[in-house]
Design an enzyme around this catalytic site. Structure first.
Site, short mmCIF file in Angstrom:
data_model
loop_
_atom_site.label_atom_id
_atom_site.label_comp_id
_atom_site.label_asym_id
_atom_site.label_seq_id
_atom_site.Cartn_x
_atom_site.Cartn_y
_atom_site.Cartn_z
CG HIS A 1 -2.03 1.00 1.16
ND1 HIS A 1 -1.85 2.34 1.48
CD2 HIS A 1 -3.33 0.86 0.80
CE1 HIS A 1 -3.01 2.96 1.32
NE2 HIS A 1 -3.92 2.11 0.91
CD GLU B 1 -7.00 -2.44 -2.78
OE1 GLU B 1 -6.07 -2.74 -1.99
OE2 GLU B 1 -7.33 -1.26 -3.02
#
Length: 362
Positions: free
Chosen positions: A252, A307
């Protein structure tokens, strides 16, 4: 003239707004939304309560959760009445583009604030587009239901189970706001011009569609499908890393440790039981991928992001992969509208400077 390299590529570390809405601490792996950690919110607050909370923070006044629930129910009914004018314009388009057309067509509703009209329209459009892609007629909303439960009902044509509605509700709460991400920044830039909230949210959705922002959940399922079996986990991941490929659902831009939203969604998936993706298999993929990334990229901390379990949760709820980005937008619109309201109440026109590297006239 001396030309300097960009001191903040991608605006990393540059504060673009002062906000009471959300705070992301990438080093600690912490997300705080309007004064509460995301795990607390997902456990104790439904989407309507979260929406009331961020609107209240944005406008610096109380917003009652029961009132927000009533407003969103009214807005869903009004949005459904506009479908005959909207759906023909989306026919034949990929889902992600069809939803953009629908978002751009959201209109004011007499007696309701713009933010309610926008947030209420999103699940109606998402569900109707899924059904249109399946050759089915849209299902009218039930304003007495919660946002998540009604979304599933409109999509399926039948009532969702209690645990299913709770799982989707936890997802919508979890993704509703996340600091100054690209789509939120886009919405605030447009709002800073004093354009209306409808324009700001359309800009936010357009930013969300980019693969570096909201487009990662579907490829997580593609990766799990490609691995297929337990005995292929190690070889598939090792070969992908050797080719320099990205492992979807890991790493991320902000978080240097595990994304706190991943654990919230993992718990929601576990409560659903054995539906959709094999959770045990997915957990083995996750564990091996984390170890392999630590070895392959020791200079970078790449851990599980939102995700990974978003994909597994939405798959368990039988939401088509092509609809993942629109469903993300259903939740994130609460944050977009709140940030747009806050920007217009407290901010200035966002007009950053740039560093010119072109030729100078003689």
């Amino acid at each position: 003239m001396t030309i300097h390299s960009n001191p903040a590529a991608g605006l990393d570390g540059v504060a673009a707004a002062v906000t009471a809405l959300s705070h992301v601490d990438g080093e600690k792996g912490e997300l705080i939304v309007a004064g509460m950690r995301i795990g607390e919110l997902a456990q104790n607050t439904d989407f309507e309560g979260l929406t009331a909370r961020v609107w209240a923070a944005a406008m610096a006044r109380e917003v009652d959760a029961a009132e927000a629930r009533r407003w969103l129910g009214q807005a869903r009914v009004a949005a459904f009445q506009r479908l005959p004018a909207i759906l023909p314009a989306t026919a034949g388009l990929p889902m992600i583009d069809a939803f953009r057309v629908a978002v751009a067509a959201i209109a004011p509703i007499d007696g309701l604030a713009s933010e309610a009209a926008i947030v209420g329209a999103m699940p109606v459009f998402a569900a109707a587009l899924v059904r249109q892609a399946e050759g089915k007629a849209p299902v009218a909303p039930d304003p007495a239901l919660g946002h998540a439960a009604d979304l599933l009902r409109m999509m399926r044509g039948e009532e969702a189970g209690v645990e299913e509605a709770k799982a989707l509700d936890a997802y919508l709460v979890t993704v509703a706001d996340h600091g100054m991400n690209a789509s939120t920044f886009a919405a605030r830039v447009v709002a800073s011009t004093q354009a209306n909230l409808f324009m700001a949210v359309t800009a936010g959705y357009c930013a969300l569609t980019g693969p570096l922002h909201g487009g990662a959940p579907e490829p997580v399922l593609d990766m799990l499908d490609a691995i297929a079996t337990q005995d292929r986990i190690a070889s598939w991941i090792d070969e992908a890393l050797a080719r320099g490929e990205r492992l979807m659902g890991f790493g991320h831009r902000i978080y240097k440790v595990r994304d706190p939203r991943a654990d919230v969604l993992k718990r929601a998936v576990e409560r659903l039981g054995g539906r959709g993706t094999d959770l045990g298999f997915a957990a083995e993929v996750e564990a091996y991928a984390r170890r392999a990334l630590e070895v392959a990229k020791p200079d970078r901390r790449l851990d599980t992001n939102v995700e990974f379990y978003t994909a597994i949760l939405l798959d368990a709820l039988k939401i088509p992969r092509r609809a993942f980005t629109p469903i993300f937008a259903v939740g994130r619109t609460a944050g977009w509208t709140a940030h747009a309201l806050e920007q217009q109440r407290t901010g200035r026109l966002l007009r950053p400077s740039s560093i010119y590297t072109g030729a100078m006239p003689g």
